[in-house]
Design a protein around this motif. Sequence first.
Motif, PDB file in Angstrom:
ATOM      1  N   VAL A 284       0.861  -1.179   0.000  1.00 47.54           N
ATOM      2  CA  VAL A 284       0.000   0.000   0.000  1.00 47.54           C
ATOM      3  C   VAL A 284       0.897   1.229   0.000  1.00 47.54           C
ATOM      4  N   SER A 285       0.613   2.146  -0.901  1.00 46.23           N
ATOM      5  CA  SER A 285       1.301   3.430  -0.895  1.00 46.23           C
ATOM      6  C   SER A 285       0.340   4.498  -0.411  1.00 46.23           C
ATOM      7  N   ALA A 286       0.890   5.503   0.234  1.00 48.70           N
ATOM      8  CA  ALA A 286       0.053   6.575   0.766  1.00 48.70           C
ATOM      9  C   ALA A 286       0.814   7.883   0.712  1.00 48.70           C
ATOM     10  N   SER A 287       0.058   8.984   0.659  1.00 53.00           N
ATOM     11  CA  SER A 287       0.700  10.297   0.600  1.00 53.00           C
ATOM     12  C   SER A 287      -0.127  11.324   1.345  1.00 53.00           C
ATOM     13  N   ASN A 288       0.558  12.333   1.854  1.00 50.00           N
ATOM     14  CA  ASN A 288      -0.058  13.507   2.470  1.00 50.00           C
ATOM     15  C   ASN A 288       0.404  14.745   1.714  1.00 50.00           C
ATOM     16  N   LEU A 289      -0.455  15.745   1.662  1.00 55.94           N
ATOM     17  CA  LEU A 289      -0.126  17.000   0.976  1.00 55.94           C
ATOM     18  C   LEU A 289      -0.762  18.156   1.747  1.00 55.94           C
ATOM     19  N   THR A 290      -0.004  19.229   1.956  1.00 56.91           N
ATOM     20  CA  THR A 290      -0.536  20.413   2.627  1.00 56.91           C
ATOM     21  C   THR A 290      -0.019  21.672   1.929  1.00 56.91           C
ATOM     22  N   PHE A 291      -0.925  22.621   1.707  1.00 59.94           N
ATOM     23  CA  PHE A 291      -0.525  23.932   1.193  1.00 59.94           C
ATOM     24  C   PHE A 291      -1.567  24.961   1.633  1.00 59.94           C
ATOM     25  N   ALA A 292      -1.211  26.239   1.562  1.00 57.06           N
ATOM     26  CA  ALA A 292      -2.087  27.294   2.060  1.00 57.06           C
ATOM     27  C   ALA A 292      -1.899  28.563   1.245  1.00 57.06           C
ATOM     28  N   TYR A 293      -2.905  29.431   1.302  1.00 56.26           N
ATOM     29  CA  TYR A 293      -2.738  30.752   0.700  1.00 56.26           C
ATOM     30  C   TYR A 293      -2.433  31.788   1.787  1.00 56.26           C
ATOM     31  N   TRP A 326      -9.485  14.534   2.028  1.00 52.82           N
ATOM     32  CA  TRP A 326      -8.917  15.872   1.971  1.00 52.82           C
ATOM     33  C   TRP A 326      -9.822  16.867   2.674  1.00 52.82           C
ATOM     34  N   THR A 327      -9.240  17.999   3.054  1.00 55.72           N
ATOM     35  CA  THR A 327     -10.005  18.993   3.808  1.00 55.72           C
ATOM     36  C   THR A 327      -9.516  20.398   3.504  1.00 55.72           C
ATOM     37  N   ILE A 328     -10.455  21.350   3.643  1.00 56.10           N
ATOM     38  CA  ILE A 328     -10.123  22.772   3.587  1.00 56.10           C
ATOM     39  C   ILE A 328     -10.559  23.383   4.907  1.00 56.10           C
ATOM     40  N   VAL A 329      -9.597  23.908   5.645  1.00 57.74           N
ATOM     41  CA  VAL A 329      -9.875  24.581   6.915  1.00 57.74           C
ATOM     42  C   VAL A 329      -9.269  25.969   6.820  1.00 57.74           C
ATOM     43  N   GLY A 330     -10.117  26.997   6.735  1.00 60.20           N
ATOM     44  CA  GLY A 330      -9.611  28.351   6.591  1.00 60.20           C
ATOM     45  C   GLY A 330      -8.850  28.506   5.290  1.00 60.20           C
ATOM     46  N   ASN A 331      -7.570  28.863   5.397  1.00 65.88           N
ATOM     47  CA  ASN A 331      -6.754  29.082   4.201  1.00 65.88           C
ATOM     48  C   ASN A 331      -5.845  27.897   3.880  1.00 65.88           C
ATOM     49  N   THR A 332      -6.136  26.732   4.471  1.00 68.28           N
ATOM     50  CA  THR A 332      -5.238  25.583   4.329  1.00 68.28           C
ATOM     51  C   THR A 332      -5.954  24.390   3.715  1.00 68.28           C
ATOM     52  N   PHE A 333      -5.296  23.752   2.763  1.00 69.58           N
ATOM     53  CA  PHE A 333      -5.793  22.526   2.135  1.00 69.58           C
ATOM     54  C   PHE A 333      -4.865  21.381   2.519  1.00 69.58           C
ATOM     55  N   SER A 334      -5.470  20.216   2.850  1.00 71.32           N
ATOM     56  CA  SER A 334      -4.657  19.055   3.225  1.00 71.32           C
ATOM     57  C   SER A 334      -5.249  17.787   2.629  1.00 71.32           C
ATOM     58  N   VAL A 335      -4.382  16.922   2.155  1.00 73.16           N
ATOM     59  CA  VAL A 335      -4.730  15.526   1.864  1.00 73.16           C
ATOM     60  C   VAL A 335      -4.248  14.718   3.054  1.00 73.16           C
ATOM     61  N   PHE A 336      -5.143  13.882   3.648  1.00 79.17           N
ATOM     62  CA  PHE A 336      -4.789  13.271   4.949  1.00 79.17           C
ATOM     63  C   PHE A 336      -5.318  11.852   5.135  1.00 79.17           C
ATOM     64  N   PRO A 337      -4.935  10.864   4.422  1.00 77.60           N
ATOM     65  CA  PRO A 337      -4.033  10.819   3.287  1.00 77.60           C
ATOM     66  C   PRO A 337      -4.777  10.336   2.033  1.00 77.60           C
ATOM     67  N   ALA A 338      -3.982  10.137   0.988  1.00 79.10           N
ATOM     68  CA  ALA A 338      -4.419   9.312  -0.139  1.00 79.10           C
ATOM     69  C   ALA A 338      -3.863   7.917   0.103  1.00 79.10           C
ATOM     70  N   THR A 339      -4.720   6.903   0.036  1.00 83.64           N
ATOM     71  CA  THR A 339      -4.319   5.518   0.275  1.00 83.64           C
ATOM     72  C   THR A 339      -4.520   4.720  -0.998  1.00 83.64           C
ATOM     73  N   ALA A 340      -3.461   4.054  -1.455  1.00 84.47           N
ATOM     74  CA  ALA A 340      -3.498   3.376  -2.753  1.00 84.47           C
ATOM     75  C   ALA A 340      -3.038   1.930  -2.618  1.00 84.47           C
ATOM     76  N   PRO A 341      -3.933   0.999  -2.288  1.00 80.19           N
ATOM     77  CA  PRO A 341      -3.546  -0.416  -2.193  1.00 80.19           C
ATOM     78  C   PRO A 341      -3.152  -0.970  -3.553  1.00 80.19           C
ATOM     79  N   GLY A 342      -2.024  -1.675  -3.563  1.00 82.28           N
ATOM     80  CA  GLY A 342      -1.562  -2.302  -4.786  1.00 82.28           C
ATOM     81  C   GLY A 342      -0.725  -1.408  -5.678  1.00 82.28           C
ATOM     82  N   LEU A 343      -0.599  -0.132  -5.346  1.00 85.12           N
ATOM     83  CA  LEU A 343       0.195   0.792  -6.139  1.00 85.12           C
ATOM     84  C   LEU A 343       1.546   1.042  -5.479  1.00 85.12           C
TER      85      LEU A 343
END
Length: 552
Positions: A284-293, A326-343
């Motif tokens: 299983v591969s997984a990733s997190n991503l965070t960015f903001a304005y 994924w979520t948007i809280v105020g000025n912040t976007f986050s992936v928490f996480p993406a889960t990819a079984p078999g990738l």
Amino acid sequence: MHAVSASNATCRCFPGDPCWPTLSQWNAFNDTLCGKLAATTPIAAVCHDDRFASYSAQTCDELRNVWFFPETHLASSSSAMAALFTNNSCNPFLPPNVSCTLGNYVTYAVKATDASDFQKTIDFTRQHNIRLVIRNTGHDYNGKSTGAGAVAIWTMHMKSIELKTDYNSSYYSGRAIKVGAGVSVSEAYEFADMHNGLVVGGNCQTVGLAGGLTQGGGHSPLASKFGLASDQVLEWEVVTGTGQLLTATPNRNSDLYWALCGGGGGTYGAVVSMTAKLHPAMIVSASNLTFAYEVDGSNADQFYDVIQTLIESLPDLVDVGATVYWTIVGNTFSVFPATAPGLSKAELDVLFKPTLSKLEEVGIPYRYYSQEFSTFLQSYQAMNIPSNVSDSLLAGRMLPRSLIENDIGDLISAIRSIAEAGVVFVGVSLNVANVVSSPSAVAANPYWRQTLVVAVFGTFFNYTDRDANYRNQDFLTDDILPELERLTPNGAAYLNEANFQQPDFQSVLYGRNYNRLDAIKGKYDPDDIFYALTAVGSDRWIQKKDGRLCMT
């Protein structure tokens, strides 16, 4: 025909009513249960001058410090993790001179350990016309596991887990896992991992696998690969509203089996155990991503351009088996996480490349992390954020793939409007379209099969201003929800994460299945013993201001 049991009273018997059992009757009932009946003492009683416990400033401070952790509530037979549905009873964040009452907490709970405890409790509540609820961990968003003047069947201690190495039937052959009603998602994941397998469960560690999660449909980090939690079920053991212990499968009591697979928990019967598919282990591969304005909003347009790029890439992600939270809280976007079984990690990184390239193009800094794990459990424990209690007010809407493909601009405008109104926006992106023979193979809302994003949005619960919470819930219902309803006419919402004030909940939460589900409830629960907010058949009842449950 549905009817109220006992004396055909229009309301359930309530503490203080002449019909309420005497202390000797409660004691006799407890004797039949071998001492498993527990009278409710609110866990925050130490924060108030009251009849339950002596006030202790130190103990109260200690309780407040851990109040938002699920573990604080799991040991209680009554504490509700969705604060709005406590009716502000025994609130630890109010002054000690505010009275501590049972309010909307159950009056008693039965610490059930087997089906006979279910049957005895159902029989007693039917005889005395008392409200009955099903409670596991108390971890639900819509207050289904509590109720004023109620007796709860408390299932959390039913922790049996069994590996079935050679489950063989006309509808499935292979390995399976049988779990008691109290087994949590994390416990099931750990057991499956020990046996070189995967079981489809939720994102939150402390939710019960066989309870409202699976009975309500159940999205999962593994959903795009294997389907909803309700798509995995091979059989149920269930005690009906008439006290019968039945096994429900696609071949035996098939209508009840179908209803329990996504038609809502605490409605048709009390589930004792569930048997579900055990899938082979895989990487299983997984990733997190965070960015903001920027706080001044100077690059907010670019921020939402990036979100549009990510949402446009979701079909490619989910179609290869990834599920993206994924979520948007105020000025912040986050992936928490993406889960990819078999990738592999490299394959997952390629799928996020368009979003990362867009971030670099518009000059927004970001943090992206990905890793490949040898098992799902390793991924789950490393990448998933621990979930706390449901200290929020919610509404939701399912967003179909066609909306993203045809009206992405309007969707981004709606998401931006919602986020800029101070509302938290959460998306669960998945593809469960091709894992069942037809959208009606199980009772989960057929709209799941065209959904790309399960959208849930809300505001945080205010522990010191009760009226503000009701105003905020009305704001979600009357102002925020219509933003997405306009884009999804004749649409749907996930019943486990929906607005308890959802207009036309019958069609929105259950789709075309509602009338069939109501007929099945009438067959297995003819006296409407089981009630839960927004559940099938709940429109026949109304909760009064004091929490008393009466027929409409």
